[in-house]
Design a protein around this motif. Sequence first.
Motif, PDB file in Angstrom:
ATOM      1  N   ARG A  77       0.815  -1.216   0.000  1.00 12.25           N
ATOM      2  CA  ARG A  77       0.000   0.000   0.000  1.00 12.25           C
ATOM      3  C   ARG A  77       0.850   1.268   0.000  1.00 12.25           C
ATOM      4  NH1 ARG A  77      -5.166   1.742   1.121  1.00 12.25           N
ATOM      5  NH2 ARG A  77      -5.350   3.744   2.212  1.00 12.25           N
ATOM      6  N   TYR A  78       1.923   1.286   0.758  1.00 10.03           N
ATOM      7  CA  TYR A  78       2.658   2.530   0.959  1.00 10.03           C
ATOM      8  C   TYR A  78       3.938   2.651   0.120  1.00 10.03           C
ATOM      9  CZ  TYR A  78      -0.542   3.241   4.813  1.00 10.03           C
ATOM     10  OH  TYR A  78      -1.683   3.411   5.565  1.00 10.03           O
ATOM     11  N   ILE A  79       4.377   1.582  -0.499  1.00  8.02           N
ATOM     12  CA  ILE A  79       5.592   1.664  -1.313  1.00  8.02           C
ATOM     13  C   ILE A  79       5.292   1.433  -2.796  1.00  8.02           C
ATOM     14  CG2 ILE A  79       7.883   0.684  -1.731  1.00  8.02           C
ATOM     15  CD1 ILE A  79       8.080   0.042   1.204  1.00  8.02           C
ATOM     16  N   ALA A  80       4.530   0.395  -3.106  1.00 10.65           N
ATOM     17  CA  ALA A  80       4.244   0.076  -4.514  1.00 10.65           C
ATOM     18  C   ALA A  80       2.828  -0.474  -4.635  1.00 10.65           C
ATOM     19  CB  ALA A  80       5.259  -0.923  -5.053  1.00 10.65           C
ATOM     20  N   PRO A  81       1.820   0.399  -4.660  1.00  9.92           N
ATOM     21  CA  PRO A  81       0.429  -0.064  -4.731  1.00  9.92           C
ATOM     22  C   PRO A  81       0.133  -0.905  -5.963  1.00  9.92           C
ATOM     23  CG  PRO A  81       0.528   2.259  -4.161  1.00  9.92           C
ATOM     24  CD  PRO A  81       1.911   1.857  -4.551  1.00  9.92           C
ATOM     25  N   GLU A  82       0.890  -0.702  -7.043  1.00  8.93           N
ATOM     26  CA  GLU A  82       0.625  -1.454  -8.273  1.00  8.93           C
ATOM     27  C   GLU A  82       1.006  -2.919  -8.165  1.00  8.93           C
ATOM     28  OE1 GLU A  82       4.638   0.671  -9.076  1.00  8.93           O
ATOM     29  OE2 GLU A  82       2.873   0.879  -7.801  1.00  8.93           O
ATOM     30  N   THR A  83       1.684  -3.311  -7.083  1.00  8.09           N
ATOM     31  CA  THR A  83       2.079  -4.714  -6.922  1.00  8.09           C
ATOM     32  C   THR A  83       0.983  -5.562  -6.281  1.00  8.09           C
ATOM     33  OG1 THR A  83       3.101  -4.266  -4.761  1.00  8.09           O
ATOM     34  CG2 THR A  83       4.507  -4.087  -6.704  1.00  8.09           C
ATOM     35  N   ALA A  84      -0.143  -4.952  -5.907  1.00  8.70           N
ATOM     36  CA  ALA A  84      -1.232  -5.710  -5.288  1.00  8.70           C
ATOM     37  C   ALA A  84      -1.831  -6.685  -6.297  1.00  8.70           C
ATOM     38  CB  ALA A  84      -2.308  -4.766  -4.765  1.00  8.70           C
ATOM     39  N   GLY A  85      -2.159  -7.881  -5.828  1.00  4.57           N
ATOM     40  CA  GLY A  85      -2.813  -8.859  -6.677  1.00  4.57           C
ATOM     41  C   GLY A  85      -1.892  -9.405  -7.752  1.00  4.57           C
ATOM     42  N   SER A  86      -2.496  -9.768  -8.869  1.00  4.09           N
ATOM     43  CA  SER A  86      -1.733 -10.294  -9.987  1.00  4.09           C
ATOM     44  C   SER A  86      -1.044  -9.164 -10.740  1.00  4.09           C
ATOM     45  CB  SER A  86      -2.654 -11.058 -10.938  1.00  4.09           C
ATOM     46  OG  SER A  86      -1.979 -11.423 -12.108  1.00  4.09           O
ATOM     47  N   GLY A  87       0.076  -9.454 -11.330  1.00  2.00           N
ATOM     48  CA  GLY A  87       0.785  -8.437 -12.093  1.00  2.00           C
ATOM     49  C   GLY A  87       0.361  -8.357 -13.547  1.00  2.00           C
ATOM     50  N   VAL A  88      -0.499  -9.276 -13.986  1.00  2.00           N
ATOM     51  CA  VAL A  88      -0.862  -9.325 -15.400  1.00  2.00           C
ATOM     52  C   VAL A  88      -1.559  -8.046 -15.868  1.00  2.00           C
ATOM     53  CG1 VAL A  88      -2.180 -10.562 -17.161  1.00  2.00           C
ATOM     54  CG2 VAL A  88      -0.946 -11.836 -15.399  1.00  2.00           C
ATOM     55  N   PRO A  89      -2.579  -7.513 -15.162  1.00  2.00           N
ATOM     56  CA  PRO A  89      -3.191  -6.264 -15.636  1.00  2.00           C
ATOM     57  C   PRO A  89      -2.202  -5.114 -15.735  1.00  2.00           C
ATOM     58  CG  PRO A  89      -4.584  -7.317 -13.990  1.00  2.00           C
ATOM     59  CD  PRO A  89      -3.285  -8.045 -13.983  1.00  2.00           C
ATOM     60  N   GLU A  90      -1.252  -5.038 -14.804  1.00  2.00           N
ATOM     61  CA  GLU A  90      -0.249  -3.975 -14.860  1.00  2.00           C
ATOM     62  C   GLU A  90       0.642  -4.128 -16.093  1.00  2.00           C
ATOM     63  OE1 GLU A  90       0.371  -1.274 -13.013  1.00  2.00           O
ATOM     64  OE2 GLU A  90      -1.462  -1.646 -11.886  1.00  2.00           O
ATOM     65  N   VAL A  91       1.022  -5.342 -16.389  1.00  2.00           N
ATOM     66  CA  VAL A  91       1.863  -5.584 -17.553  1.00  2.00           C
ATOM     67  C   VAL A  91       1.111  -5.256 -18.834  1.00  2.00           C
ATOM     68  CG1 VAL A  91       3.134  -7.334 -18.858  1.00  2.00           C
ATOM     69  CG2 VAL A  91       3.231  -7.326 -16.359  1.00  2.00           C
ATOM     70  N   GLU A  92      -0.149  -5.674 -18.906  1.00  2.00           N
ATOM     71  CA  GLU A  92      -0.942  -5.362 -20.085  1.00  2.00           C
ATOM     72  C   GLU A  92      -1.126  -3.854 -20.238  1.00  2.00           C
ATOM     73  OE1 GLU A  92      -4.588  -7.512 -19.973  1.00  2.00           O
ATOM     74  OE2 GLU A  92      -3.634  -9.469 -20.257  1.00  2.00           O
ATOM     75  N   GLY A  93      -1.338  -3.167 -19.132  1.00  2.00           N
ATOM     76  CA  GLY A  93      -1.463  -1.715 -19.187  1.00  2.00           C
ATOM     77  C   GLY A  93      -0.188  -1.050 -19.674  1.00  2.00           C
ATOM     78  N   ALA A  94       0.969  -1.565 -19.239  1.00  2.00           N
ATOM     79  CA  ALA A  94       2.250  -1.017 -19.688  1.00  2.00           C
ATOM     80  C   ALA A  94       2.456  -1.271 -21.170  1.00  2.00           C
ATOM     81  CB  ALA A  94       3.387  -1.634 -18.880  1.00  2.00           C
ATOM     82  N   MET A  95       2.034  -2.439 -21.652  1.00  2.00           N
ATOM     83  CA  MET A  95       2.173  -2.741 -23.072  1.00  2.00           C
ATOM     84  C   MET A  95       1.241  -1.888 -23.919  1.00  2.00           C
ATOM     85  SD  MET A  95       2.585  -6.896 -22.843  1.00  2.00           S
ATOM     86  CE  MET A  95       2.607  -7.128 -24.626  1.00  2.00           C
ATOM     87  N   GLU A  96       0.136  -1.441 -23.324  1.00  2.00           N
ATOM     88  CA  GLU A  96      -0.763  -0.526 -24.031  1.00  2.00           C
ATOM     89  C   GLU A  96      -0.286   0.910 -23.976  1.00  2.00           C
ATOM     90  OE1 GLU A  96      -4.911  -0.509 -23.432  1.00  2.00           O
ATOM     91  OE2 GLU A  96      -5.136  -2.680 -23.564  1.00  2.00           O
ATOM     92  N   GLY A  97       0.660   1.184 -23.083  1.00  2.00           N
ATOM     93  CA  GLY A  97       1.183   2.536 -22.957  1.00  2.00           C
ATOM     94  C   GLY A  97       0.442   3.403 -21.979  1.00  2.00           C
ATOM     95  N   VAL A  98      -0.409   2.810 -21.135  1.00  2.00           N
ATOM     96  CA  VAL A  98      -1.186   3.600 -20.177  1.00  2.00           C
ATOM     97  C   VAL A  98      -0.709   3.385 -18.740  1.00  2.00           C
ATOM     98  CG1 VAL A  98      -3.215   3.639 -21.650  1.00  2.00           C
ATOM     99  CG2 VAL A  98      -2.959   1.797 -19.986  1.00  2.00           C
ATOM    100  N   ARG A  99       0.250   2.504 -18.527  1.00  2.00           N
ATOM    101  CA  ARG A  99       0.817   2.278 -17.206  1.00  2.00           C
ATOM    102  C   ARG A  99       2.344   2.380 -17.288  1.00  2.00           C
ATOM    103  NH1 ARG A  99      -2.798  -0.728 -13.838  1.00  2.00           N
ATOM    104  NH2 ARG A  99      -4.845   0.204 -14.214  1.00  2.00           N
ATOM    105  N   GLU A 100       2.927   2.842 -16.217  1.00  2.00           N
ATOM    106  CA  GLU A 100       4.380   2.928 -16.135  1.00  2.00           C
ATOM    107  C   GLU A 100       4.905   1.805 -15.260  1.00  2.00           C
ATOM    108  OE1 GLU A 100       7.864   6.017 -14.550  1.00  2.00           O
ATOM    109  OE2 GLU A 100       5.751   6.618 -14.569  1.00  2.00           O
TER     110      GLU A 100
END
Length: 461
Positions: A77-100
């Motif tokens: 929660r306080y260091i890397a909120p994007e690591t919650a749950g599965s990482g697949v949506p974050e990776v897909e978002g990065a491949m779409e160019g909408v996530r860093e």
Amino acid sequence: MSVDGGHRRITNRLFYWMAGGCGFATGVVGAAFHLAVDRLLQWPHWLADRLGTGPLTIAAGAGVAALAITLAYLLTRYIAPETAGSGVPEVEGAMEGVREVRWRRVLPVKFVGGVLSLSAGLVGGREGPTIHIGASIGAALAEWLRLDKLDFHALLAAGAAAGLASAFNAPLAAVLFVIEETRRQFRYTFRSYVAVIVASAASAFGMELVGGTAPQFRIDTDALPLVMLPLFMVLGAALGVLGLAFNKTLLMALDWRAKAFARVPILYAVIVGAAIGALAFVMPMSVSGGERLIAEMPVADLPLKMLALIAVVRFVGTMASYPVGVPAGIFSPMLTLATTVGLIFGLLVEMALERSSFPVPPLTGAAFAVAAMGGLFSSTIRAPLVGVVLAVELTGAFELILPLMVTCVTAHVVAQVLGGRPIYEVLFERSERLAGRMPSVRSAVTSSPVGIDDPPRSETR
């Protein structure tokens, strides 16, 4: 090597070496992750050896798990909120160019938070951390080499595939996962495709080299008569409905947790952690990812009522664990649930055959268990080819490829007809809405050989 706008386009040969290095590093990190989780998962035995098996031990177990999961939650929660749950949506978002991809904070939090939560006994999968870790390693390499956008996306996909390969020691399924699951985002070229293959193979090599082993899912099976293929269609249809229910219930659980614990969100992590710790002694089969159960249940000859109890408890545990907001995936819990459902179906088939004149083939329950693993994966993730290959790679049941194809395609089609959508796509859109952003309109153009879903008929009129 060409340079354009401060970004480099390296030669194919060097790029493949970079993809191999990404995969190898992911395999080594994945091996360390497996070793840490497997070693720390023994804490209930260590506690029982010293305190016995009474109420004091159960209370101590509740405290240990609550502390570990709460620490994982605070890190996330306080260091890397994007690591919650599965990482697949974050990776897909990065491949779409909408996530860093903030790999400097993702790598340590995903590793440490994942070890804390999964070793505590949370009902989650290891692929969630390893896929995100692999993609972050790919992002780090791309940043170091100052690669252009296309190569950056390719290394993200290669790292994600390497992460999945290290989670289950299933490199072929990892390659196909990129093709099917990220079909909207993956820039499908010969260069990127080969990079994914190289990274997946290098990941498996790196993991084995340092002695880290993925969970073993081997199940003894035998070929079934072709006349029983319609039964696999029935199983696939049931799994299509179950996959839809799985996805909708998971989203409902996430929304409920967000509303019910909006004021004190850490309280949910404490409650779930305490429950997990107590259940580790009271009902051990209900906690952790369930990797051992997958191999043990087909040979345990469990009665129907026990299998039903395991299925219900595992389903509830998954729905309670994922909303905690710590690094953990859904693959392993989903595969364990599917194995249980397949064994139930197989037991019902055996009971029906015993009342008829048709002989009961050997290892019938195990065959339906393997088929169910692929079927539930297909209806939930909406990747039927990955479902077939993953189930075969995990279990070694090569003689069941045809029944698996029937089950997976049926489950996929039924889920589609009922309006189901890929769980990772829905999770990504939910996170976008919570962040105050409108989910981007998905392009109908793709270079993937599997294409994308057709729009509903109402949209084409």
